[in-house]
Write a protein that holds these residues in place. Structure first.
Motif, PDB file in Angstrom:
ATOM      1  N   PHE A 125      23.812  -1.555  -2.993  1.00  0.00           N
ATOM      2  CA  PHE A 125      23.931  -1.601  -4.451  1.00  0.00           C
ATOM      3  C   PHE A 125      23.667  -0.234  -5.055  1.00  0.00           C
ATOM      4  O   PHE A 125      22.902   0.553  -4.496  1.00  0.00           O
TER       5      PHE A 125
ATOM      6  N   TYR B  25      22.354   1.013  -8.905  1.00  0.00           N
ATOM      7  CA  TYR B  25      21.915   0.714 -10.264  1.00  0.00           C
ATOM      8  C   TYR B  25      21.670   2.027 -10.993  1.00  0.00           C
ATOM      9  O   TYR B  25      21.369   3.042 -10.380  1.00  0.00           O
TER      10      TYR B  25
ATOM     11  N   LEU C 164      19.459   4.389  -8.785  1.00  0.00           N
ATOM     12  CA  LEU C 164      18.735   3.752  -7.692  1.00  0.00           C
ATOM     13  C   LEU C 164      19.715   3.060  -6.768  1.00  0.00           C
ATOM     14  O   LEU C 164      20.564   2.276  -7.204  1.00  0.00           O
TER      15      LEU C 164
ATOM     16  N   GLU D 111      15.908 -10.292   0.577  1.00  0.00           N
ATOM     17  CA  GLU D 111      15.036  -9.324  -0.087  1.00  0.00           C
ATOM     18  C   GLU D 111      15.811  -8.028  -0.268  1.00  0.00           C
ATOM     19  O   GLU D 111      16.597  -7.634   0.594  1.00  0.00           O
ATOM     20  N   GLN D 112      15.587  -7.375  -1.379  1.00  0.00           N
ATOM     21  CA  GLN D 112      16.253  -6.095  -1.626  1.00  0.00           C
ATOM     22  C   GLN D 112      15.278  -4.951  -1.435  1.00  0.00           C
ATOM     23  O   GLN D 112      14.097  -5.049  -1.793  1.00  0.00           O
TER      24      GLN D 112
ATOM     25  N   PHE E 257      14.822  -0.647  -1.967  1.00  0.00           N
ATOM     26  CA  PHE E 257      15.337   0.409  -2.827  1.00  0.00           C
ATOM     27  C   PHE E 257      14.937   1.784  -2.322  1.00  0.00           C
ATOM     28  O   PHE E 257      13.876   1.959  -1.717  1.00  0.00           O
ATOM     29  N   GLY E 258      15.791   2.755  -2.610  1.00  0.00           N
ATOM     30  CA  GLY E 258      15.453   4.134  -2.362  1.00  0.00           C
ATOM     31  C   GLY E 258      14.583   4.681  -3.488  1.00  0.00           C
ATOM     32  O   GLY E 258      14.296   3.982  -4.459  1.00  0.00           O
ATOM     33  N   PRO E 259      14.165   5.945  -3.376  1.00  0.00           N
ATOM     34  CA  PRO E 259      13.262   6.532  -4.366  1.00  0.00           C
ATOM     35  C   PRO E 259      13.937   6.896  -5.679  1.00  0.00           C
ATOM     36  O   PRO E 259      13.261   7.146  -6.675  1.00  0.00           O
TER      37      PRO E 259
ATOM     38  N   TYR F  51       9.669  -8.658  -8.471  1.00  0.00           N
ATOM     39  CA  TYR F  51       9.634  -7.290  -7.983  1.00  0.00           C
ATOM     40  C   TYR F  51       8.757  -6.481  -8.936  1.00  0.00           C
ATOM     41  O   TYR F  51       8.540  -6.863 -10.079  1.00  0.00           O
TER      42      TYR F  51
ATOM     43  N   GLY G 185      11.310   3.336  -6.486  1.00  0.00           N
ATOM     44  CA  GLY G 185      12.239   2.223  -6.577  1.00  0.00           C
ATOM     45  C   GLY G 185      11.495   0.903  -6.635  1.00  0.00           C
ATOM     46  O   GLY G 185      10.327   0.816  -6.257  1.00  0.00           O
TER      47      GLY G 185
ATOM     48  N   ARG H 193      17.680 -16.228  -8.774  1.00  0.00           N
ATOM     49  CA  ARG H 193      18.971 -16.131  -8.107  1.00  0.00           C
ATOM     50  C   ARG H 193      19.021 -17.056  -6.912  1.00  0.00           C
ATOM     51  O   ARG H 193      17.995 -17.499  -6.420  1.00  0.00           O
TER      52      ARG H 193
END
Lengths: 115, 112
Positions: free
Chosen positions: A33, A35, A90, A103-104, A106-108, B36, B43, B91
């Motif tokens: 993804f 964002y 992101l 679960e997702q 994320f990068g920094p 989250y 992030g 979701r």
């Protein structure tokens, strides 16, 4: 642990430049993804990909394109950068494996400034 | 995905429990509640999720009302490092791909 890396933490570009934001994940996740995050607006989905060479538009795809030639890499492209694309970008990934279903991770983030 | 509503900001004293509410009155029967958080300049990070039973892990507890129209995330002993924006998302977890929509979240400030 899943690792999501983004090519730059900070980037400054000029209006009209073509900009590439790269994202790499090391967990073999199907979904990736992009964002953007702006004050007061939260995270807004630009594009997502659920497989190599597959992509779907998110909520704000205008002015952006994406490329996913390999499973681990998802690139966001600004064909002609504009000042209203100054933002925090992101990258995330997720899938059906792992301890939490879908679960997702994320990068920094990459803070892009377009002058 | 169902929409969620959260208060824009909350304060909590260090060492006390932080209770973050979320309304999701249009949630469907097969939709899960996920939480989250995003610490400044990082992030978002997964905290916990649940369907209808209360859940607990090493980070937090999740209380979902019987009608599933609202939930509360509980940080039992808040520390300064828990200062972050907390996102409540609903979701369908059991899909082959997921499009996650984040709202503006709740900005939690833990005060010494």
């Amino acid at each position: 642990d899943v690792k999501v890396t983004q090519s730059s933490r900070y980037l400054v570009k000029r209006t009209g430049e073509k900009v590439f934001l790269e994202c790499v994940q090391d967990m073999d996740h199907e979904n990736m993804f992009w964002y953007r995050q702006d004050p007061g607006l939260g995270l807004r989905l630009i594009y997502f990909s659920y497989d190599v060479k597959m992509k779907e538009k998110g909520d704000i795809p205008e002015g952006y394109s994406v490329s996913r030639e390999k499973k681990e890499r998802f690139s966001l492209i600004l064909e002609s950068a504009s000042t209203n694309q100054t933002s925090m970008y992101l990258c995330g990934c997720g899938g059906t494996s792992g301890r939490v279903y879908n679960e997702q991770f994320f990068g920094p983030g990459t803070r892009l400034t377009v002058l | 995905d169902a929409k969620t509503t959260q208060p824009p900001s909350m304060d909590c004293a260090e060492g006390r429990a932080a209770n973050l509410p979320c309304n999701h009155s249009t949630i469907s029967g097969n939709e899960y509640v996920y939480w989250y958080r995003q610490i400044h300049s990082q992030g978002p990070q997964y905290i916990i999720h649940g369907l209808k039973n209360n859940e607990t892990n090493e980070m937090a507890s999740l209380i979902i009302t019987e009608d599933r129209k609202s939930s509360t995330l509980i940080l039992p002993h808040a520390t300064l490092r828990d200062t972050a924006v907390y996102y409540c998302i609903v979701r369908v977890a059991e899909t082959s791909y997921d499009k996650v929509i984040f709202g503006p979240g709740t900005s939690l400030s833990v005060i010494p």
